[in-house]
Design a protein around this motif. Structure first.
Motif, mmCIF file in Angstrom:
data_model
loop_
_atom_site.group_PDB
_atom_site.id
_atom_site.type_symbol
_atom_site.label_atom_id
_atom_site.label_comp_id
_atom_site.label_asym_id
_atom_site.label_seq_id
_atom_site.Cartn_x
_atom_site.Cartn_y
_atom_site.Cartn_z
ATOM 1 N N GLU A 1 0.789 -1.175 0.128
ATOM 2 C CA GLU A 1 -0.153 -0.024 -0.084
ATOM 3 C C GLU A 1 0.787 1.135 -0.097
ATOM 4 O OE1 GLU A 1 -3.958 -1.433 2.393
ATOM 5 O OE2 GLU A 1 -2.297 -0.665 3.564
ATOM 6 N N ASP A 2 2.026 1.215 0.844
ATOM 7 C CA ASP A 2 2.783 2.417 0.900
ATOM 8 C C ASP A 2 3.814 2.457 -0.352
ATOM 9 O OD1 ASP A 2 1.915 3.000 3.131
ATOM 10 O OD2 ASP A 2 3.314 2.043 4.514
ATOM 11 N N ASN A 3 3.824 1.615 -1.264
ATOM 12 C CA ASN A 3 4.635 1.514 -2.384
ATOM 13 C C ASN A 3 6.290 1.318 -1.946
ATOM 14 O OD1 ASN A 3 4.724 1.402 -5.258
ATOM 15 N ND2 ASN A 3 5.504 3.536 -5.262
ATOM 16 N N THR A 4 6.324 0.735 -0.982
ATOM 17 C CA THR A 4 7.832 0.425 -0.631
ATOM 18 C C THR A 4 8.256 -1.044 -1.148
ATOM 19 O OG1 THR A 4 7.254 -0.192 1.656
ATOM 20 C CG2 THR A 4 7.863 2.007 1.504
ATOM 21 N N VAL A 5 7.131 -1.765 -1.369
ATOM 22 C CA VAL A 5 7.180 -2.997 -2.064
ATOM 23 C C VAL A 5 6.381 -2.843 -3.257
ATOM 24 C CG1 VAL A 5 6.884 -5.382 -1.744
ATOM 25 C CG2 VAL A 5 8.024 -4.233 -0.103
ATOM 26 N N ASP A 6 7.181 -3.544 -4.458
ATOM 27 C CA ASP A 6 6.181 -3.587 -5.557
ATOM 28 C C ASP A 6 5.013 -4.656 -5.660
ATOM 29 O OD1 ASP A 6 7.889 -1.556 -6.842
ATOM 30 O OD2 ASP A 6 9.520 -2.763 -6.973
ATOM 31 N N LEU B 1 -5.489 -2.653 -3.017
ATOM 32 C CA LEU B 1 -4.887 -3.538 -3.643
ATOM 33 C C LEU B 1 -5.442 -4.518 -4.827
ATOM 34 C CD1 LEU B 1 -2.912 -4.941 -0.567
ATOM 35 C CD2 LEU B 1 -2.204 -2.985 -2.251
ATOM 36 N N ALA B 2 -4.801 -4.832 -5.871
ATOM 37 C CA ALA B 2 -5.345 -6.072 -6.839
ATOM 38 C C ALA B 2 -4.697 -7.316 -5.943
ATOM 39 C CB ALA B 2 -4.765 -5.646 -8.028
ATOM 40 N N VAL B 3 -5.658 -8.315 -6.486
ATOM 41 C CA VAL B 3 -5.084 -9.585 -5.545
ATOM 42 C C VAL B 3 -5.315 -10.857 -6.823
ATOM 43 C CG1 VAL B 3 -5.840 -11.339 -3.679
ATOM 44 C CG2 VAL B 3 -6.140 -9.033 -3.637
ATOM 45 N N THR B 4 -4.217 -11.414 -6.774
ATOM 46 C CA THR B 4 -4.052 -12.522 -7.790
ATOM 47 C C THR B 4 -3.917 -13.820 -7.065
ATOM 48 O OG1 THR B 4 -3.326 -11.273 -9.516
ATOM 49 C CG2 THR B 4 -3.069 -13.495 -9.720
ATOM 50 N N PRO B 5 -4.808 -14.885 -6.610
ATOM 51 C CA PRO B 5 -4.717 -15.866 -5.913
ATOM 52 C C PRO B 5 -3.605 -16.974 -6.748
ATOM 53 C CG PRO B 5 -6.774 -15.402 -5.826
ATOM 54 C CD PRO B 5 -6.197 -14.705 -6.875
ATOM 55 N N ILE B 6 -2.599 -17.420 -6.139
ATOM 56 C CA ILE B 6 -1.779 -18.256 -7.336
ATOM 57 C C ILE B 6 -1.891 -19.759 -6.812
ATOM 58 C CG2 ILE B 6 -0.524 -16.418 -7.867
ATOM 59 C CD1 ILE B 6 2.042 -17.830 -6.143
ATOM 60 N N ALA C 1 -1.358 -15.354 -2.307
ATOM 61 C CA ALA C 1 -1.758 -14.649 -3.529
ATOM 62 C C ALA C 1 -0.716 -13.616 -3.621
ATOM 63 C CB ALA C 1 -3.093 -13.922 -3.340
ATOM 64 N N LEU C 2 -0.536 -13.256 -4.883
ATOM 65 C CA LEU C 2 0.123 -11.760 -5.044
ATOM 66 C C LEU C 2 -0.682 -10.498 -4.660
ATOM 67 C CD1 LEU C 2 2.501 -12.919 -8.282
ATOM 68 C CD2 LEU C 2 3.062 -12.537 -5.884
ATOM 69 N N VAL C 3 0.002 -9.547 -4.433
ATOM 70 C CA VAL C 3 -0.853 -8.306 -4.240
ATOM 71 C C VAL C 3 0.093 -7.310 -4.827
ATOM 72 C CG1 VAL C 3 -2.259 -9.061 -2.382
ATOM 73 C CG2 VAL C 3 0.120 -8.151 -1.872
ATOM 74 N N THR C 4 -0.620 -6.333 -5.483
ATOM 75 C CA THR C 4 0.206 -5.131 -6.002
ATOM 76 C C THR C 4 -0.917 -3.871 -5.701
ATOM 77 O OG1 THR C 4 -0.691 -5.514 -8.170
ATOM 78 C CG2 THR C 4 1.629 -6.364 -7.817
ATOM 79 N N ARG C 5 -0.724 -2.818 -5.800
ATOM 80 C CA ARG C 5 -1.392 -1.579 -5.840
ATOM 81 C C ARG C 5 -2.240 -1.644 -6.919
ATOM 82 N NH1 ARG C 5 -1.346 2.845 -2.377
ATOM 83 N NH2 ARG C 5 -1.899 3.903 -4.208
ATOM 84 N N ASN C 6 -3.258 -1.221 -7.056
ATOM 85 C CA ASN C 6 -4.221 -1.018 -8.200
ATOM 86 C C ASN C 6 -3.685 0.143 -9.060
ATOM 87 O OD1 ASN C 6 -6.503 -2.702 -7.577
ATOM 88 N ND2 ASN C 6 -7.128 -1.514 -5.917
ATOM 89 N N ASP C 7 -3.048 1.072 -8.701
ATOM 90 C CA ASP C 7 -2.709 2.012 -9.671
ATOM 91 C C ASP C 7 -1.184 1.840 -9.895
ATOM 92 O OD1 ASP C 7 -1.537 2.569 -7.081
ATOM 93 O OD2 ASP C 7 -2.325 4.970 -6.994
ATOM 94 N N LYS C 8 -0.529 0.505 -9.672
ATOM 95 C CA LYS C 8 0.825 0.352 -9.730
ATOM 96 C C LYS C 8 1.199 0.382 -11.209
ATOM 97 C CE LYS C 8 4.925 -0.393 -8.532
ATOM 98 N NZ LYS C 8 6.072 0.420 -7.535
ATOM 99 N N PRO C 9 2.156 1.365 -11.690
ATOM 100 C CA PRO C 9 2.578 1.292 -13.200
ATOM 101 C C PRO C 9 3.212 -0.378 -13.204
ATOM 102 C CG PRO C 9 2.920 3.282 -12.410
ATOM 103 C CD PRO C 9 2.638 2.477 -11.360
ATOM 104 N N VAL C 10 2.869 -1.094 -14.240
ATOM 105 C CA VAL C 10 3.474 -2.314 -14.403
ATOM 106 C C VAL C 10 4.572 -2.337 -15.513
ATOM 107 C CG1 VAL C 10 2.978 -4.805 -14.705
ATOM 108 C CG2 VAL C 10 1.387 -3.601 -13.710
ATOM 109 N N SER C 11 5.769 -2.164 -14.927
ATOM 110 C CA SER C 11 6.973 -2.274 -15.934
ATOM 111 C C SER C 11 7.068 -3.486 -16.511
ATOM 112 C CB SER C 11 8.297 -1.889 -15.258
ATOM 113 O OG SER C 11 8.516 -2.892 -14.245
ATOM 114 N N LYS C 12 8.033 -3.681 -17.528
ATOM 115 C CA LYS C 12 8.279 -5.190 -18.143
ATOM 116 C C LYS C 12 8.685 -6.038 -17.140
ATOM 117 C CE LYS C 12 9.398 -7.033 -22.575
ATOM 118 N NZ LYS C 12 10.094 -6.717 -23.755
#
Length: 324
Positions: free
Chosen positions: A148-153, A166-171, A278-289
């Motif tokens: 959430e704080d964007n200190t981890v991608d 957060l966007a959540v992807t169960p794996i 699950a993997l979690v990322t911020r909903n507004d996180k720019p997804v680099s390659k």
């Protein structure tokens, strides 16, 4: 009216927005000019052009410093969204032309770090030597905050996760099993809380997501006994059990495949106990390659383990969407 607003948005110079923001951040036109390496009149012209284009005053002097007008404050509050949108647009445009490089900060629990990620990271390093993946370990609660704080991608956590940011992807849906020193217990084919209730239990430390799941399962079975030992390391728990110092309940991933230990016997639990990673990322996180390659590789690895274990690729508490 909407067409007029769209035309206005397209005609505004992004450099003017940046200059406007910097003036307010530093508190003066001269400080902004020094930071930008231009003259103070040049900064004033950019701000005036922006005000003229919007038809409203944006900056006013407050004592010795300048501050935003109400309109300026509203514009300033929206600028992070503008920057994010622009970054996303640039990433989308350059995704196929740029090489996989840069840095990705990945958080994970100890079990995932030991038994899921090593081959994934080895393969990514071999394929993308310019991609720097920084891995750290911790618990789910901590990594939800850090994403959430964007200190981890991106972070590998245990569901459920309650964060609308957060966007959540169960794996991976991972079963828990009971373990004991090989040959030390005459256990049935499936082990209940009653079976374990009279035995010395080695557990994870309080605060670990796996500890909470195991304690809840034991309470439901009417046998919430205190542990004889507590560790924050799954390997330490396995070694204590292998030495005959107690029994434990661990994720199956930790004691099969890469986690196999020749001195341990394991049994499934009754009723079954599972967790979903699950993997979690911020909903507004720019997804680099680079970030996209890391996410795709971890998802593929988790689902391969799930398929090998015969686990279903879904969980009622973990939909593949943003967190509720």
């Amino acid at each position: 009216m909407q067409s007029i607003k769209n035309d206005l948005a397209l005609s505004i110079n992004f450099e003017q927005l940046r200059t406007f923001s910097l003036v307010l951040e530093l508190g003066s036109f001269s400080a902004a000019a020094e930071r930008l390496g231009v003259t103070q009149p040049a900064v004033s012209v950019q701000v005036k052009q922006l005000e003229r284009r919007l038809g409203v005053r944006l900056i006013e002097r407050v004592g010795r410093r300048v501050g935003p007008t109400p309109a300026g404050a509203d514009l300033l509050a929206e600028l992070p969204n503008v920057a994010t949108a622009l970054t996303n647009a640039i990433n989308a445009a350059t995704f196929h032309s740029a090489g996989v490089a840069g840095r990705v900060r990945l958080g994970t629990g100890g079990t995932g770090c030991l038994y899921l990620l090593p081959p994934v990271l080895r393969d990514l390093r071999a394929r993308y030597p310019l991609l720097d993946i920084i891995v750290s370990t911790g618990n789910t609660e901590g990594y939800v905050r850090r994403v959430e704080d964007n200190t981890v991608d991106v972070a590998l956590v245990t569901l459920p996760v309650a964060s609308r940011a957060l966007a959540v992807t169960p794996i991976l849906r991972d079963e828990f099993v009971a373990i004991c020193q090989r040959g030390s217990a005459d256990w049935p084919a499936e082990v209940s809380a009653a079976t374990l209730g009279a035995l010395p239990l080695v557990k994870f430390v309080p605060g670990a997501s796996a500890r909470g799941l195991v304690d809840d399962w034991l309470r439901r079975g009417g046998h919430a006994s205190p542990p004889v030992m507590e560790f924050d390391s799954v390997e330490a728990i396995k070694e204590m059990v292998a030495a005959g110092l107690g029994v434990a309940i661990l994720p199956k991933m930790a004691v099969t495949g890469r986690g196999h230990h020749a001195e341990l016997d394991l049994r499934p639990l009754q009723p079954p106990l599972h967790r979903t990673l699950a993997l979690v990322t911020r909903n507004d996180k720019p997804v680099s390659k680079g970030l996209r390659q890391v996410i795709d590789a971890v998802v593929a690895a988790g689902r391969a383990v799930e398929a090998a274990n015969g686990e279903p690729a879904k969980d009622a508490t973990a939909p593949a969407r943003r967190a509720p």
